[in-house]
Design an enzyme around this catalytic site. Structure first.
Site, PDB file in Angstrom:
ATOM      1  N   HIS A 512      45.400  27.053  33.731  1.00  0.00           N
ATOM      2  CA  HIS A 512      44.920  26.376  35.071  1.00  0.00           C
ATOM      3  C   HIS A 512      43.379  26.009  34.991  1.00  0.00           C
ATOM      4  O   HIS A 512      42.849  25.066  35.152  1.00  0.00           O
ATOM      5  CB  HIS A 512      45.535  27.344  36.442  1.00  0.00           C
ATOM      6  N   GLU A 513      42.764  27.442  34.916  1.00  0.00           N
ATOM      7  CA  GLU A 513      41.407  27.317  34.757  1.00  0.00           C
ATOM      8  C   GLU A 513      40.823  26.395  33.472  1.00  0.00           C
ATOM      9  O   GLU A 513      39.856  25.749  33.657  1.00  0.00           O
ATOM     10  CB  GLU A 513      40.624  28.696  34.666  1.00  0.00           C
ATOM     11  N   HIS A 516      40.871  22.732  34.773  1.00  0.00           N
ATOM     12  CA  HIS A 516      39.531  22.724  35.546  1.00  0.00           C
ATOM     13  C   HIS A 516      38.377  22.352  34.532  1.00  0.00           C
ATOM     14  O   HIS A 516      37.697  21.480  34.616  1.00  0.00           O
ATOM     15  CB  HIS A 516      39.221  23.794  36.552  1.00  0.00           C
ATOM     16  N   HIS A 519      38.317  19.260  33.082  1.00  0.00           N
ATOM     17  CA  HIS A 519      37.851  18.201  33.940  1.00  0.00           C
ATOM     18  C   HIS A 519      36.458  17.863  34.004  1.00  0.00           C
ATOM     19  O   HIS A 519      35.645  17.026  34.005  1.00  0.00           O
ATOM     20  CB  HIS A 519      38.219  18.501  35.422  1.00  0.00           C
TER      21      HIS A 519
HETATM   22 ZN    ZN Z   1      42.054  25.777  40.862  1.00  0.00          ZN
END
Ligand code: ZN
Length: 731
Positions: A512-513, A516, A519
């Protein structure tokens, strides 16, 4: 420990050129005492820049106003980015004291920027003439975002109203800082110290982690259960000692609600009331209306509609799970009603009984380092990225850095992973940036060591080939600044010489991280305002949650889920069983999360919060939705940092579910091609989502990727909720 006051200015490493590898801050030279003078200087420098822009006698132009603003505040960005990396990941008494002093200063600074009438007049003038300015699409978006941001920050209000607005902002900043520090203080103050004989049920990895935690707390030979999520959750999952589970659980859910100086209930009441007042000054009925007006959801009702749809189904499923767990207790010879501190323990037992699968069997296959490699490999297959370990000085010995390059070997950015829990780190997991991507080249004057032969170390793409005499700053063509991105997590640190092991949930957090992180790393915009994760908060979880899907791809697991002792891949049968139980316990997870999102919306929809009794409000709000008695909110209000430690997710916790509608649908785009790494789909994903920052309205960006907006169906399927109403027993 105190440090002597150093000489400031260029002797202050925060303000000097950063000439080391990748333009990183010289962490080893930076001491807490450097921050306050650096902030003072950087704030003054930015104020002078803002004054010059607003006092400009020339007719406003995009270049002399918007672009000038985009280039301003350089030093402040640098100092802030280093400082807030430390306040989250490696804080202490000195840093906390500076944070308390600096946060109202930064809020005041934000006010002087956003409530500057001359500046706003220039922006409004440009916005009124925007069709005639000859702007490209990105410039038009930047101008539009500036105007929206200023209006939402009170720029269009009358002066007396603005004064009240400014005072509210400063007070909110101080309260937000206090809130986070209080939670950390409660977490640091607690450890359940255990002896060998208290560990019934705990598997080896949990014993090892507890032993390491006790050692860190100066009690070698003992075992410490701390309030870090990976420590107490695994204790709740495995400990056969019901009395100890209750103790740990009570301490965990009482963070921020223990009376005394660290109690967060009064700060919450004040923040909620100030937020409502601020929204009203801007003409909104409530803070939630204000907040969502600039989100993809647009209205609180739209967010509620989604949450309500999921809540009903999730509750049916959770209640069925509860009945199964109660049956398990009876089967076990227990004669008590399932309590909140029993849920994880019996859920784990039931999983083992039903699927012949337990966490202790799975965990040895999830080595931290292998999961990092798995995340990197996924990025290679989707986006052609490579990761090479870079030995550079960082702020803590546990943090590691990798240089990221593309297929052609060009520098993309630097990725820093800081994965282990420690007393100096706030709980949770997050991504942040030490430097954002952009192409205005505004950093050059400060950290390009222009006369040195080693300037190739400074990783901007354009800087390397330029061996000509150095032009002045103003003459330079725009140079791309590449990002430095961090992932901070709180996984249990293993004893020396041991491999860190993750739960499947931890591994999901890592992916998940990292989503990010990509991104930020893949960002490809010109203007810093639009870079990377600077999108609305109900869209920002799309890249992160979407990335989690690749952890569950069998070929990734076969390659990287290797047993810590034997190095053997996870047996096919075990892998199949793991994936088959993917939605096991999703009733609980859905309820635990969705309750938080609904309470958040209830709280921030109050038009007149008045003197709020936070505990009573939470209880009433949960009663309204018929919260199952055996489940406690994932984050109770007194430690709900998403809402109150800064407020990034205030009235915005629904964002995870909103983004999940997008991520479930987006992954189906890959599945529909029959190849979860389909290059054409990956290219669209990169072009319109991961590299696109805030170039487009989120709905437009999604449509550009997928060809249409998503429906809720894929989300319900992903959570195993599509059949929940018809089939109310977990299977
Ligand atoms: Zn998040």
């Amino acid at each position: 420990m105190t440090h002597p006051q150093p000489a400031i200015d260029t002797a202050n490493p925060l303000l000097a050129e950063w000439t080391g590898a990748f333009g990183l801050p010289p962490f080893e030279a930076i001491k807490p005492a450097h921050f306050r003078p650096a902030f003072d200087k950087a704030l003054a420098a930015h104020r002078a820049e803002i004054d010059a822009i607003s006092a400009n006698q020339d007719v406003p132009s995009f270049a002399n106003t918007i672009e000038a603003l985009e280039k301003s505040g350089k030093a402040l960005d640098r100092v802030s980015n280093v400082f807030f990396t430390l306040t989250g990941a490696d804080t202490g008494d000195e840093i906390e004291a500076i944070e308390r002093a600096v946060s109202p200063l930064l809020a005041r600074h934000g006010n002087t920027l956003h409530l500057n009438a001359k500046l706003y007049a220039r922006i409004a003038d440009l916005h009124g003439r925007r069709e005639t300015l000859g702007l490209n699409a990105e410039q038009a978006r930047v101008l539009d975002r500036y105007r929206t941001r200023f209006v939402r920050a009170g720029a269009a209000l009358d002066k007396p109203v603005q004064d009240r607005f400014a005072a509210i902002n400063e007070r909110l900043a101080s309260l937000g800082t206090a809130f986070g520090q209080n939670v950390l203080a409660d977490e640091k103050a607690y450890a359940l110290m255990l002896e060998e004989g208290d560990l019934a049920g705990l598997p080896d990895f949990a014993r090892a982690a507890a032993r390491a935690a006790a050692e860190e707390r100066g009690a070698p030979g003992k075992y410490a259960i701390t309030l870090a999520r990976s420590s107490c959750e695994s204790f709740l999952q495995f400990s056969a000692r019901r009395d100890l589970r209750e103790k740990v659980f009570q301490a965990w859910i009482k963070r921020g609600e223990n009376g005394g100086t660290t109690d967060n209930r009064a700060p919450i009441a004040e923040m909620v009331s100030l937020r409502a007042e601020r929204a009203k000054l801007l003409g909104f009925a409530s803070y939630a209306d204000y907040r969502l007006d600039d989100q993809m959801a647009k209205t609180p009702q739209a967010a509620r509609d989604l949450l309500d749809e999921v809540w009903g189904r999730g509750r049916v499923k959770a209640n069925a799970e509860r009945d199964s767990l109660q049956a398990m207790i009876a089967q076990d010879g227990g004669n008590f009603a399932l309590a909140a501190w029993d849920w994880r323990y019996y859920a784990e037992k039931l999983r083992k009984a039903r699927y012949d699968l337990d966490e202790a069997e799975i965990k040895p296959y999830f080595q931290l380092d292998k999961m990092i490699e798995a995340a990197f490999e996924t990025a290679r297959r989707l986006f052609g990225l490579r990761f090479t370990l870079a030995r550079v000085p960082l702020y803590h010995a546990d943090a590691r850095a990798w240089e990221v390059t593309d297929e052609a070997g060009r520098h993309v950015g630097l990725f820093i992973g800081d994965y282990f829990a420690r007393g100096s780190k706030h709980s949770g997991a997050w991504m942040t940036a030490l430097r954002d991507q952009e192409k205005l080249g505004r950093n050059q004057a400060e950290w390009e060591p222009v006369s040195r032969p080693d300037c190739a170390q400074i990783q901007e793409l354009g800087a390397r080939s330029d061996a000509k005499p150095v032009p002045t700053f103003a003459d330079r063509a725009p140079i791309e600044v590449r990002p430095v991105i961090l992932n901070v997590c709180n996984f249990s640190k293993p004893a020396a010489g041991e491999q860190a092991l993750l739960s499947f949930d931890d591994a999901r957090t890592l992916f998940h991280e990292f989503g990010h992180g990509l991104h930020g790393l893949l960002s490809n915009v010109t203007y810093p305002l639009l870079a990377g994760t600077s999108v609305s908060s109900d869209f920002v979880e799309l890249p992160s949650q979407l990335y989690e899907h690749w952890l569950e791809v069998p070929e990734i697991l076969q390659k990287y889920a290797l047993h810590v002792r034997s190095g053997e891949p996870m047996p096919k049968a075990l892998l199949d069983r793991l994936l088959a139980t993917r939605t096991y316990g999703y009733g609980f997870a859905t309820v635990e999360y969705t309750a938080c999102a609904l309470v958040d919306l209830d709280l921030h929809s109050l038009a007149e919060p008045g003197a709020l009794d936070v505990g009573a409000f939470e209880r009433k709000s949960l009663e309204r939705i018929h919260m199952p008695a055996e489940i406690v909110m994932r984050h109770r209000l007194p430690h709900f940092q998403h809402l109150f430690s800064g407020g990034g997710y205030a009235a915005g916790y629904y964002s995870y579910m909103w983004s999940e509608v997008l991520d479930a649908d987006a992954f189906e785009a890959f599945e529909e091609t029959g190849d979860v790494f389909d290059p054409a789909t990956a290219k669209l994903l990169r072009d319109f989502i991961y590299s696109a920052g805030n170039l487009r309205d989120p709905a437009e960006a999604y449509k550009a990727f997928r060809g249409r907006l998503p429906a809720v169906d894929a989300l319900l399927k992903k959570r195993g909720l599509d059949r929940a109403a018809a089939e109310p027993v977990i299977s």
